[in-house]
Design a protein around this motif. Sequence first.
Motif, mmCIF file in Angstrom:
data_model
loop_
_atom_site.group_PDB
_atom_site.id
_atom_site.type_symbol
_atom_site.label_atom_id
_atom_site.label_comp_id
_atom_site.label_asym_id
_atom_site.label_seq_id
_atom_site.Cartn_x
_atom_site.Cartn_y
_atom_site.Cartn_z
ATOM 1 N N LEU A 5 0.819 -1.212 0.000
ATOM 2 C CA LEU A 5 0.000 0.000 0.000
ATOM 3 C C LEU A 5 0.851 1.259 0.000
ATOM 4 C CD1 LEU A 5 -2.873 -0.934 2.462
ATOM 5 C CD2 LEU A 5 -2.970 -0.746 -0.017
ATOM 6 N N TYR A 6 2.083 1.159 0.485
ATOM 7 C CA TYR A 6 2.963 2.328 0.532
ATOM 8 C C TYR A 6 3.146 2.920 -0.861
ATOM 9 C CZ TYR A 6 6.958 5.303 1.413
ATOM 10 O OH TYR A 6 7.791 6.384 1.486
ATOM 11 N N SER A 7 3.330 2.066 -1.856
ATOM 12 C CA SER A 7 3.517 2.534 -3.234
ATOM 13 C C SER A 7 2.288 3.274 -3.740
ATOM 14 C CB SER A 7 3.817 1.357 -4.164
ATOM 15 O OG SER A 7 5.001 0.719 -3.748
ATOM 16 N N ALA A 8 1.123 2.836 -3.319
ATOM 17 C CA ALA A 8 -0.108 3.487 -3.762
ATOM 18 C C ALA A 8 -0.311 4.838 -3.069
ATOM 19 C CB ALA A 8 -1.299 2.573 -3.496
ATOM 20 N N VAL A 9 0.141 4.964 -1.845
ATOM 21 C CA VAL A 9 -0.097 6.171 -1.053
ATOM 22 C C VAL A 9 1.008 7.209 -1.260
ATOM 23 C CG1 VAL A 9 -0.353 7.015 1.313
ATOM 24 C CG2 VAL A 9 -1.417 4.883 0.639
ATOM 25 N N TRP A 10 2.200 6.780 -1.602
ATOM 26 C CA TRP A 10 3.361 7.659 -1.703
ATOM 27 C C TRP A 10 3.130 8.890 -2.587
ATOM 28 C CZ3 TRP A 10 6.841 9.252 -5.449
ATOM 29 C CH2 TRP A 10 7.995 9.870 -4.967
ATOM 30 N N PRO A 11 2.531 8.738 -3.786
ATOM 31 C CA PRO A 11 2.322 9.941 -4.617
ATOM 32 C C PRO A 11 1.453 10.997 -3.922
ATOM 33 C CG PRO A 11 1.968 7.966 -5.917
ATOM 34 C CD PRO A 11 2.120 7.533 -4.492
ATOM 35 N N PHE A 12 0.472 10.562 -3.153
ATOM 36 C CA PHE A 12 -0.391 11.509 -2.457
ATOM 37 C C PHE A 12 0.364 12.213 -1.319
ATOM 38 C CE2 PHE A 12 -3.181 8.349 -4.349
ATOM 39 C CZ PHE A 12 -3.975 9.182 -5.137
ATOM 40 N N GLN A 13 1.285 11.511 -0.701
ATOM 41 C CA GLN A 13 2.122 12.141 0.314
ATOM 42 C C GLN A 13 2.959 13.252 -0.319
ATOM 43 O OE1 GLN A 13 4.160 8.567 1.587
ATOM 44 N NE2 GLN A 13 3.153 8.659 3.583
ATOM 45 N N GLN A 14 3.513 12.980 -1.486
ATOM 46 C CA GLN A 14 4.332 13.977 -2.174
ATOM 47 C C GLN A 14 3.478 15.151 -2.620
ATOM 48 O OE1 GLN A 14 7.520 13.433 -1.714
ATOM 49 N NE2 GLN A 14 6.689 11.586 -0.795
ATOM 50 N N LEU A 15 2.267 14.865 -3.059
ATOM 51 C CA LEU A 15 1.349 15.924 -3.463
ATOM 52 C C LEU A 15 1.126 16.893 -2.304
ATOM 53 C CD1 LEU A 15 -0.678 16.914 -5.693
ATOM 54 C CD2 LEU A 15 -2.396 15.581 -4.459
ATOM 55 N N GLY A 16 0.864 16.334 -1.139
ATOM 56 C CA GLY A 16 0.643 17.181 0.028
ATOM 57 C C GLY A 16 1.887 17.929 0.445
ATOM 58 N N ALA A 17 3.032 17.286 0.321
ATOM 59 C CA ALA A 17 4.273 17.894 0.801
ATOM 60 C C ALA A 17 4.842 18.932 -0.165
ATOM 61 C CB ALA A 17 5.312 16.801 1.042
ATOM 62 N N LEU A 18 4.694 18.714 -1.447
ATOM 63 C CA LEU A 18 5.386 19.560 -2.417
ATOM 64 C C LEU A 18 4.492 20.435 -3.292
ATOM 65 C CD1 LEU A 18 7.919 16.876 -3.671
ATOM 66 C CD2 LEU A 18 8.320 18.671 -1.994
ATOM 67 N N VAL A 19 3.257 20.034 -3.501
ATOM 68 C CA VAL A 19 2.424 20.708 -4.489
ATOM 69 C C VAL A 19 1.423 21.675 -3.862
ATOM 70 C CG1 VAL A 19 0.759 20.325 -6.359
ATOM 71 C CG2 VAL A 19 2.704 18.796 -6.091
ATOM 72 N N VAL A 20 0.859 21.321 -2.731
ATOM 73 C CA VAL A 20 -0.225 22.129 -2.169
ATOM 74 C C VAL A 20 0.227 23.551 -1.845
ATOM 75 C CG1 VAL A 20 -1.815 22.351 -0.233
ATOM 76 C CG2 VAL A 20 -1.532 20.147 -1.361
ATOM 77 N N GLY A 21 1.382 23.715 -1.225
ATOM 78 C CA GLY A 21 1.861 25.057 -0.881
ATOM 79 C C GLY A 21 2.014 25.957 -2.096
ATOM 80 N N PRO A 22 2.732 25.520 -3.131
ATOM 81 C CA PRO A 22 2.842 26.357 -4.333
ATOM 82 C C PRO A 22 1.501 26.618 -5.025
ATOM 83 C CG PRO A 22 4.625 24.776 -4.278
ATOM 84 C CD PRO A 22 3.693 24.411 -3.150
ATOM 85 N N VAL A 23 0.594 25.649 -5.011
ATOM 86 C CA VAL A 23 -0.726 25.870 -5.613
ATOM 87 C C VAL A 23 -1.481 26.950 -4.831
ATOM 88 C CG1 VAL A 23 -3.003 24.825 -6.024
ATOM 89 C CG2 VAL A 23 -0.929 23.616 -6.714
ATOM 90 N N VAL A 24 -1.418 26.876 -3.505
ATOM 91 C CA VAL A 24 -2.041 27.920 -2.683
ATOM 92 C C VAL A 24 -1.416 29.267 -3.009
ATOM 93 C CG1 VAL A 24 -2.272 28.784 -0.312
ATOM 94 C CG2 VAL A 24 -2.769 26.387 -0.818
ATOM 95 N N ALA A 25 -0.112 29.304 -3.176
ATOM 96 C CA ALA A 25 0.575 30.561 -3.497
ATOM 97 C C ALA A 25 0.115 31.112 -4.843
ATOM 98 C CB ALA A 25 2.088 30.345 -3.489
ATOM 99 N N ILE A 26 -0.034 30.268 -5.838
ATOM 100 C CA ILE A 26 -0.482 30.718 -7.161
ATOM 101 C C ILE A 26 -1.893 31.284 -7.073
ATOM 102 C CG2 ILE A 26 -1.160 29.911 -9.473
ATOM 103 C CD1 ILE A 26 1.257 27.921 -9.220
#
Length: 110
Positions: free
Chosen positions: A60-81
């Motif tokens: 399950l780690y492989s399935a969840v990992w992309p969502f962890q990265q989304l939260g860690a790396l993408v959400v902040g810059p999207v909020v900023a934009i």
Amino acid sequence: MASALMHHPAMITRATRTTVVAIVTGFAVLVIGMVIVRDGTVPAPERRVFEAVNGLPQALYSAVWPFQQLGALVVGPVVAIVAVVMHRHRLAIAALVVTMLKLAAERGVK
């Protein structure tokens, strides 16, 4: 017109009250959590949930990992934009700074 409304005393008071309620609520949740674990032990129900989640198959780690990265790396810059588009420049800067501080703190913990 909208910016004039945002500086109206009633709007500032409402925003201030909302901010104070959010801060007090967050602090109350923190204190309650600290009281629960003050003796160094975690209550049995919480321990069972922790063990159940950590006992899930490693696949399950492989399935969840992309969502962890989304939260860690993408959400902040999207909020900023979105904040820049809405002319909320301080919010945009704060979102980027918090994202960078979070990543730096994670490296410090690891």
